[in-house]
Motif scaffolding. Structure first.
Motif, short mmCIF file in Angstrom:
data_model
loop_
_atom_site.label_atom_id
_atom_site.label_comp_id
_atom_site.label_asym_id
_atom_site.label_seq_id
_atom_site.Cartn_x
_atom_site.Cartn_y
_atom_site.Cartn_z
N ASN A 20 0.83 -1.19 0.00
CA ASN A 20 0.00 0.00 0.00
C ASN A 20 0.87 1.25 0.00
OD1 ASN A 20 -2.35 1.45 0.01
ND2 ASN A 20 -2.61 1.37 2.22
N TRP A 21 0.93 1.90 -1.14
CA TRP A 21 1.69 3.14 -1.28
C TRP A 21 0.73 4.23 -1.71
CZ3 TRP A 21 2.99 6.07 -5.80
CH2 TRP A 21 3.90 7.10 -5.56
N LYS A 22 0.93 5.43 -1.21
CA LYS A 22 0.07 6.55 -1.58
C LYS A 22 0.92 7.67 -2.17
CE LYS A 22 -3.54 9.58 0.08
NZ LYS A 22 -4.38 9.99 1.20
N GLY A 23 0.47 8.18 -3.30
CA GLY A 23 1.16 9.29 -3.95
C GLY A 23 0.17 10.18 -4.67
N GLU A 24 0.58 11.40 -4.96
CA GLU A 24 -0.29 12.30 -5.71
C GLU A 24 0.54 13.14 -6.67
OE1 GLU A 24 -1.23 16.01 -2.90
OE2 GLU A 24 -2.00 14.12 -2.11
N THR A 25 -0.10 13.56 -7.74
CA THR A 25 0.57 14.34 -8.77
C THR A 25 -0.45 15.18 -9.53
OG1 THR A 25 2.15 14.22 -10.60
CG2 THR A 25 0.41 12.57 -10.59
N VAL A 26 0.06 16.12 -10.30
CA VAL A 26 -0.77 16.92 -11.19
C VAL A 26 -0.32 16.61 -12.61
CG1 VAL A 26 -1.37 19.27 -11.90
CG2 VAL A 26 -1.04 18.74 -9.48
N ALA A 27 -1.27 16.26 -13.48
CA ALA A 27 -0.93 15.87 -14.85
C ALA A 27 -2.09 16.15 -15.79
CB ALA A 27 -0.56 14.39 -14.88
N ALA A 28 -1.78 16.14 -17.07
CA ALA A 28 -2.79 16.40 -18.11
C ALA A 28 -3.64 15.18 -18.40
CB ALA A 28 -2.12 16.88 -19.37
N SER A 29 -3.10 13.96 -18.18
CA SER A 29 -3.84 12.74 -18.48
C SER A 29 -3.53 11.67 -17.44
CB SER A 29 -3.47 12.22 -19.87
OG SER A 29 -2.13 11.75 -19.86
N GLU A 30 -4.34 10.63 -17.42
CA GLU A 30 -4.13 9.53 -16.48
C GLU A 30 -2.83 8.79 -16.80
OE1 GLU A 30 -6.19 5.34 -15.23
OE2 GLU A 30 -7.52 7.03 -15.62
N THR A 31 -2.51 8.65 -18.07
CA THR A 31 -1.27 7.99 -18.47
C THR A 31 -0.05 8.74 -17.94
OG1 THR A 31 -2.35 7.19 -20.47
CG2 THR A 31 0.05 7.15 -20.45
N LYS A 32 -0.05 10.06 -18.10
CA LYS A 32 1.06 10.88 -17.61
C LYS A 32 1.11 10.86 -16.07
CE LYS A 32 4.51 13.65 -17.96
NZ LYS A 32 5.83 13.12 -18.28
N ALA A 33 -0.05 10.82 -15.43
CA ALA A 33 -0.09 10.75 -13.97
C ALA A 33 0.55 9.46 -13.47
CB ALA A 33 -1.53 10.85 -13.48
N ARG A 34 0.25 8.33 -14.11
CA ARG A 34 0.87 7.06 -13.71
C ARG A 34 2.39 7.11 -13.91
NH1 ARG A 34 -2.29 2.92 -12.23
NH2 ARG A 34 -4.47 3.09 -12.76
N SER A 35 2.81 7.71 -14.99
CA SER A 35 4.23 7.86 -15.25
C SER A 35 4.90 8.72 -14.17
CB SER A 35 4.44 8.49 -16.63
OG SER A 35 5.79 8.75 -16.86
N ASN A 36 4.27 9.83 -13.82
CA ASN A 36 4.80 10.71 -12.78
C ASN A 36 4.88 10.00 -11.43
OD1 ASN A 36 4.81 12.74 -14.68
ND2 ASN A 36 3.08 13.86 -13.82
N LEU A 37 3.84 9.25 -11.10
CA LEU A 37 3.80 8.55 -9.81
C LEU A 37 4.85 7.45 -9.76
CD1 LEU A 37 -0.05 8.46 -9.44
CD2 LEU A 37 1.53 9.60 -7.87
#
Length: 63
Positions: A20-37
């Motif tokens: 269980n890991w928790k992270g947050e990010t700001v991104a233009a798309s869900e794909t980019k958000a997963r990459s950022n995380l």
């Protein structure tokens, strides 16, 4: 840009290494958000960028 929150398991090369890991990010798309995380997790856990990290859990979009 939207804010995304992830809470779930972290998979490294088809093996669960964190339940269980928790992270947050700001991104233009869900794909980019997963990459950022994924990148965030690698940096916080001293992994090189070439390591394959998968986040199979749900990504919540916060508007």
């Amino acid at each position: 840009m939207n804010k995304y929150i992830y809470e779930g398991p972290v998979i490294e090369f088809d093996r669960c290494i964190q339940n269980n890991w928790k992270g947050e990010t700001v991104a233009a798309s869900e794909t980019k958000a997963r990459s950022n995380l994924s990148y965030q997790w690698k940096k916080r856990n001293n992994r090189i960028t070439g390591v394959r990290i998968t986040l199979p859990g749900k990504l919540r979009k916060i508007i």
